[in-house]
Enzyme design. Structure first.
Site, PDB file in Angstrom:
ATOM      1  N   HIS A  41      16.694   5.530  50.197  1.00 33.85           N
ATOM      2  CA  HIS A  41      17.755   6.484  50.549  1.00 33.85           C
ATOM      3  C   HIS A  41      18.344   7.039  49.255  1.00 33.85           C
ATOM      4  CE1 HIS A  41      19.990   2.780  49.666  1.00 33.85           C
ATOM      5  NE2 HIS A  41      20.959   3.597  49.266  1.00 33.85           N
ATOM      6  N   HIS A 124      19.425   9.763  43.247  1.00 30.58           N
ATOM      7  CA  HIS A 124      18.186   9.049  42.967  1.00 30.58           C
ATOM      8  C   HIS A 124      17.811   8.185  44.159  1.00 30.58           C
ATOM      9  CE1 HIS A 124      21.307   6.067  42.103  1.00 30.58           C
ATOM     10  NE2 HIS A 124      20.380   5.141  42.374  1.00 30.58           N
TER      11      HIS A 124
END
Length: 208
Positions: A41, A124
């Site tokens: 995620h 990220h």
């Protein structure tokens, strides 16, 4: 009490590409812990441990976010912790829509007087947690995967997730879901397949 954070999900195809980055490091036992693909995620705002009534206020405030869906692309592999590396991650190409969504969430958290996140927002996807991995092994891994990239994928919703305090890296539980307004993205299909993150379902055994 579980820790809360808001996040974006990763499309099925992007998650498959990320899973292929697992492995390729030979280090001491316990020096690398790879994140399971179903837990990939992009964290938007870490909230932390809050009381139930505060969690309700957060959910109510996030209900008011009204933004269009947008596209994202993952590119590059790097590491957090320059002097003492602690995690490997895949980067996200610059996205004004992503930054605007995250900034709105930050304003909401400030209005609710939640503790500020001291870390600068760096979108990220965490791939692995590190502990005592030799620098040479890490440098070799990064040099071999520096050109990593995925196809663009559509982000059609954001979520509120919870995690246990003990280890980090999952398993995560999706507590709430908020859809984003539809926007054109090649009619929502690529090669005849829906690539929206909300349709993510990682194929069983694909990460083995």
């Amino acid at each position: 009490m579980p820790r809360l954070f808001t996040a974006l999900e990763i499309s099925r195809d992007a998650a498959l590409s990320l899973s292929l980055l697992r492995g390729g490091i030979i280090g001491p036992k316990g020096s690398v812990r790879w994140i399971d693909p179903e837990n990939y995620h992009i964290t938007l705002r870490f909230i932390g441990d809050v009381e139930g009534h505060v969690a309700d206020e957060i959910v109510h405030a996030l209900d008011r976010i009204d933004r269009q869906s947008f596209t994202l692309q993952l590119a590059g592999v790097d590491v957090f912790g320059s002097k003492k590396p602690h995690s490997i991650y895949a980067g996200v190409t610059p996205s004004p829509d992503l930054l605007a969504l995250q900034a709105e969430m930050e304003r909401i958290c400030q209005r609710l007087r939640l503790p500020p996140d001291p870390r600068k927002f760096t979108p990220h996807v965490t791939l692995a947690r590190l502990k005592g991995l030799p620098d040479m092994q890490l440098a070799r891994y990064l040099s071999e995967r520096g050109n990593f990239t995925t196809l663009p994928f559509n982000v059609s919703r954001f979520v509120l997730m919870s995690s246990k305090e003990s280890t980090g890296g999952g398993p995560y539980v999706t507590e709430e879901v908020w859809p984003l307004r539809s926007a054109s993205f090649n009619a929502g299909f690529e090669n005849g397949q829906d690539v929206s993150a909300s349709n993510y379902q990682f194929p069983a055994g694909a990460a083995e």
